[in-house]
Design an enzyme around this catalytic site. Sequence first.
Site, mmCIF file in Angstrom:
data_model
loop_
_atom_site.group_PDB
_atom_site.id
_atom_site.type_symbol
_atom_site.label_atom_id
_atom_site.label_comp_id
_atom_site.label_asym_id
_atom_site.label_seq_id
_atom_site.Cartn_x
_atom_site.Cartn_y
_atom_site.Cartn_z
ATOM 1 N N CYS A 51 12.082 4.619 -15.491
ATOM 2 C CA CYS A 51 10.662 4.857 -15.228
ATOM 3 C C CYS A 51 10.453 5.536 -13.869
ATOM 4 O O CYS A 51 10.708 4.934 -12.827
ATOM 5 C CB CYS A 51 9.930 3.516 -15.298
ATOM 6 S SG CYS A 51 8.242 3.539 -14.691
ATOM 7 N N CYS B 6 8.053 3.656 -11.521
ATOM 8 C CA CYS B 6 8.704 2.432 -11.022
ATOM 9 C C CYS B 6 9.584 2.769 -9.822
ATOM 10 O O CYS B 6 9.595 2.057 -8.815
ATOM 11 C CB CYS B 6 9.559 1.785 -12.109
ATOM 12 S SG CYS B 6 8.644 1.238 -13.558
#
Length: 136
Positions: free
Chosen positions: A56, A59
């Site tokens: 991600c 993230c």
Amino acid sequence: MGLCASRDDDEDSSAHYIMADGNVHLITTIAAWEEKLMLANQQDKIIIANFSAAWCGPCKMIASYYCELSRKYTSLMFLTIDVDELPDLSTSFDIKATPSFFFLQNGQEIDKLVGSNKAELLKKITAVVDAQGRPF
């Protein structure tokens, strides 16, 4: 770039994270999750559970900031859970997007943030710290 975390199990450190900071705990087992919940309850700490994924981009972008916050707000317990490593736990929190930050007190959700919005994460953290009435 990766998440800074300390591992709470005996697996080798070849995970998708950079283990660089003891204030963020990487949760890789349900047992480790339950142990941290119990410890937080005993210490009357609020948990911030960051549900993220190694693949991600957002993230990864917020990971270093999350670590920075963990060093500043030591009255809170910072956890990171990889949604791919613990899919059952992620499902129990109904994770639809990463990162998702859950604020837990005594095992109950008190707040939530979906996305990598640094300003909003800081705002929510300062709000829970202020509500505790204790120093960071």
